[in-house]
Design a protein around this motif. Structure first.
Motif, PDB file in Angstrom:
ATOM      1  N   ALA A  15      30.422  94.883   2.130  1.00  0.00           N
ATOM      2  CA  ALA A  15      30.514  93.427   1.997  1.00  0.00           C
ATOM      3  C   ALA A  15      29.848  92.727   3.178  1.00  0.00           C
ATOM      4  O   ALA A  15      29.152  91.717   3.012  1.00  0.00           O
ATOM      5  N   LYS A  16      30.058  93.250   4.375  1.00  0.00           N
ATOM      6  CA  LYS A  16      29.465  92.644   5.566  1.00  0.00           C
ATOM      7  C   LYS A  16      27.949  92.655   5.489  1.00  0.00           C
ATOM      8  O   LYS A  16      27.285  91.667   5.832  1.00  0.00           O
ATOM      9  N   ASP A  17      27.368  93.762   5.041  1.00  0.00           N
ATOM     10  CA  ASP A  17      25.915  93.852   4.932  1.00  0.00           C
ATOM     11  C   ASP A  17      25.372  92.871   3.898  1.00  0.00           C
ATOM     12  O   ASP A  17      24.344  92.219   4.118  1.00  0.00           O
ATOM     13  N   TYR A  23      20.001  87.901   7.020  1.00  0.00           N
ATOM     14  CA  TYR A  23      20.058  86.448   7.148  1.00  0.00           C
ATOM     15  C   TYR A  23      19.737  86.094   8.606  1.00  0.00           C
ATOM     16  O   TYR A  23      20.312  86.650   9.524  1.00  0.00           O
ATOM     17  N   GLY A  24      18.808  85.174   8.799  1.00  0.00           N
ATOM     18  CA  GLY A  24      18.451  84.804  10.164  1.00  0.00           C
ATOM     19  C   GLY A  24      17.677  83.513  10.200  1.00  0.00           C
ATOM     20  O   GLY A  24      17.186  83.021   9.178  1.00  0.00           O
ATOM     21  N   SER A  25      17.549  82.933  11.402  1.00  0.00           N
ATOM     22  CA  SER A  25      16.832  81.677  11.567  1.00  0.00           C
ATOM     23  C   SER A  25      15.751  81.794  12.626  1.00  0.00           C
ATOM     24  O   SER A  25      15.376  80.808  13.255  1.00  0.00           O
ATOM     25  N   TYR A 186      35.570  92.159  -1.454  1.00  0.00           N
ATOM     26  CA  TYR A 186      35.419  92.910  -2.704  1.00  0.00           C
ATOM     27  C   TYR A 186      33.955  92.889  -3.110  1.00  0.00           C
ATOM     28  O   TYR A 186      33.311  91.827  -3.129  1.00  0.00           O
ATOM     29  N   VAL A 187      33.413  94.063  -3.412  1.00  0.00           N
ATOM     30  CA  VAL A 187      32.026  94.209  -3.861  1.00  0.00           C
ATOM     31  C   VAL A 187      32.037  94.881  -5.224  1.00  0.00           C
ATOM     32  O   VAL A 187      32.727  95.892  -5.421  1.00  0.00           O
ATOM     33  N   HIS A 188      31.270  94.317  -6.160  1.00  0.00           N
ATOM     34  CA  HIS A 188      31.218  94.890  -7.511  1.00  0.00           C
ATOM     35  C   HIS A 188      29.756  94.981  -7.960  1.00  0.00           C
ATOM     36  O   HIS A 188      28.999  94.016  -7.878  1.00  0.00           O
ATOM     37  N   HIS A 189      29.383  96.179  -8.433  1.00  0.00           N
ATOM     38  CA  HIS A 189      28.050  96.375  -9.003  1.00  0.00           C
ATOM     39  C   HIS A 189      28.123  96.083 -10.501  1.00  0.00           C
ATOM     40  O   HIS A 189      28.948  96.652 -11.219  1.00  0.00           O
ATOM     41  N   LEU A 190      27.240  95.204 -10.966  1.00  0.00           N
ATOM     42  CA  LEU A 190      27.324  94.699 -12.328  1.00  0.00           C
ATOM     43  C   LEU A 190      26.538  95.514 -13.342  1.00  0.00           C
ATOM     44  O   LEU A 190      26.552  95.197 -14.532  1.00  0.00           O
ATOM     45  N   GLY A 216      28.877  85.770  -2.689  1.00  0.00           N
ATOM     46  CA  GLY A 216      27.451  86.053  -2.601  1.00  0.00           C
ATOM     47  C   GLY A 216      27.061  87.154  -3.562  1.00  0.00           C
ATOM     48  O   GLY A 216      27.882  87.642  -4.354  1.00  0.00           O
ATOM     49  N   GLY A 217      25.817  87.540  -3.467  1.00  0.00           N
ATOM     50  CA  GLY A 217      25.341  88.600  -4.344  1.00  0.00           C
ATOM     51  C   GLY A 217      23.913  88.985  -4.019  1.00  0.00           C
ATOM     52  O   GLY A 217      23.236  88.341  -3.207  1.00  0.00           O
ATOM     53  N   SER A 218      23.469  90.059  -4.645  1.00  0.00           N
ATOM     54  CA  SER A 218      22.092  90.522  -4.493  1.00  0.00           C
ATOM     55  C   SER A 218      21.567  90.965  -5.848  1.00  0.00           C
ATOM     56  O   SER A 218      22.335  91.389  -6.725  1.00  0.00           O
ATOM     57  N   TYR A 219      20.238  90.857  -6.013  1.00  0.00           N
ATOM     58  CA  TYR A 219      19.612  91.227  -7.281  1.00  0.00           C
ATOM     59  C   TYR A 219      18.260  91.856  -6.994  1.00  0.00           C
ATOM     60  O   TYR A 219      17.436  91.299  -6.253  1.00  0.00           O
ATOM     61  N   VAL A 220      18.041  93.030  -7.574  1.00  0.00           N
ATOM     62  CA  VAL A 220      16.762  93.726  -7.442  1.00  0.00           C
ATOM     63  C   VAL A 220      15.852  93.222  -8.555  1.00  0.00           C
ATOM     64  O   VAL A 220      16.005  93.597  -9.721  1.00  0.00           O
ATOM     65  N   VAL A 221      14.904  92.356  -8.210  1.00  0.00           N
ATOM     66  CA  VAL A 221      14.011  91.764  -9.203  1.00  0.00           C
ATOM     67  C   VAL A 221      13.080  92.825  -9.784  1.00  0.00           C
ATOM     68  O   VAL A 221      12.879  92.918 -11.000  1.00  0.00           O
TER      69      VAL A 221
END
Length: 276
Positions: A15-17, A23-25, A186-190, A216-221
């Motif tokens: 979850a932390k990753d 993420y950065g500025s 909590y992390v869930h792979h959809l 949040g979430g991530s998606y492999v395009v």
């Protein structure tokens, strides 16, 4: 190493990753080179606002040993020696920084099929001792960590955590800051290929009665492109786009803005990592 419960630092790491990594500025440019002898050189240039810095890192691998050296823009030298299986089922890490001769630290990690233990001791006359322990299996683990300051005879930290990991999801709870904060995630792979993941995190600080909820979430395009996004209850929205421009070389574009104060300037980051 064994296939046990992992280190205490692994609890909640997924979850932390997802919610913080990449993420950065700032603007960051990294070039890495490798040789057949096991030597790797990495040069990094970093710019954040009006400040800029850079560092050079070298890593040499020989059998089960790794030697890392890093020199920053202020000529400070950080050195880390890592030995795997110096003793059975252990990893030994020795580190120090120059010119700070009191910064040395020795850490020993022990791995077992049902438990892991780590001990880190400062190599100076007034050392701080950090200890962690985790018991369980790769599917469920309980752990804790504590830091003890020998000169004052007081604990600098104590933390406890639990994690449950399944093929499609993982859940963790961490009680930290000497019992002042609790963080659950909590992390869930959809999908079966794990191209899409959703994450939620709830953190509470008891001393200020403050709650922070982040989703949040991530998606492999496609095989070369990944997008991530996150939003918390304070209105902070962040997004990341990563694309592999050439094999092993990745450009990362990130941004963050406050949805409750759109007049404020958003923050943007750009990172380019080139590898052979």
């Amino acid at each position: 190493m064994s296939k046990g419960p992992g280190l205490f630092s692994d609890i909640g790491k997924k979850a932390k990753d997802l919610l913080s990594k990449d993420y950065g500025s700032d603007q960051k440019f990294t070039v890495s080179t490798y040789s057949d002898s096991g030597l790797a050189l990495t040069s990094t240039a970093l710019s954040k606002g009006a400040l800029s810095s850079g560092d050079v890192a070298a890593q040499y691998k020989y059998k089960t040993s790794v030697f890392d050296v890093k020199v920053d823009s202020e000529s400070r030298i950080s050195t880390t020696l890592t030995f795997t299986d110096l003793l059975p089922s252990t990893k030994t890490i020795a580190s120090f920084k120059l010119p700070d001769y009191n910064s040395g630290k020795l850490e020993v990690q022990y791995f077992h099929d049902h438990a892991t233990f780590t001990t880190a001791v400062g190599l100076n006359q007034s050392p701080v001792i950090d200890v962690t322990a985790t018991i369980g299996t790769p599917g469920i683990a309980f752990g804790g960590e504590a830091g003890y300051d020998t000169p004052s005879g007081a604990f600098t930290k104590y933390t406890a955590g639990i994690s449950v990991t399944k093929p499609d999801w993982s859940f963790s709870i961490i009680l930290g800051d000497k019992g002042d904060t609790i963080r659950s995630s909590y992390v869930h792979h959809l999908d079966q290929l794990k191209k899409t993941a959703a994450v939620g995190e709830l953190a509470r600080r008891f001393s200020t009665n403050e709650n922070t909820f982040t989703v949040g979430g991530s998606y492999v395009v496609d095989p070369l492109t990944v997008v991530k996004a996150k939003l918390n209850n304070n209105g902070k929205l962040g997004a990341v786009l990563q694309h592999e421009v050439i094999p092993k070389s990745i450009v990362t574009i990130s941004g963050e803005f406050d949805t409750k104060a759109l007049d404020k300037n958003p923050r943007f980051g750009l990172a380019l990592a080139l590898k052979p």
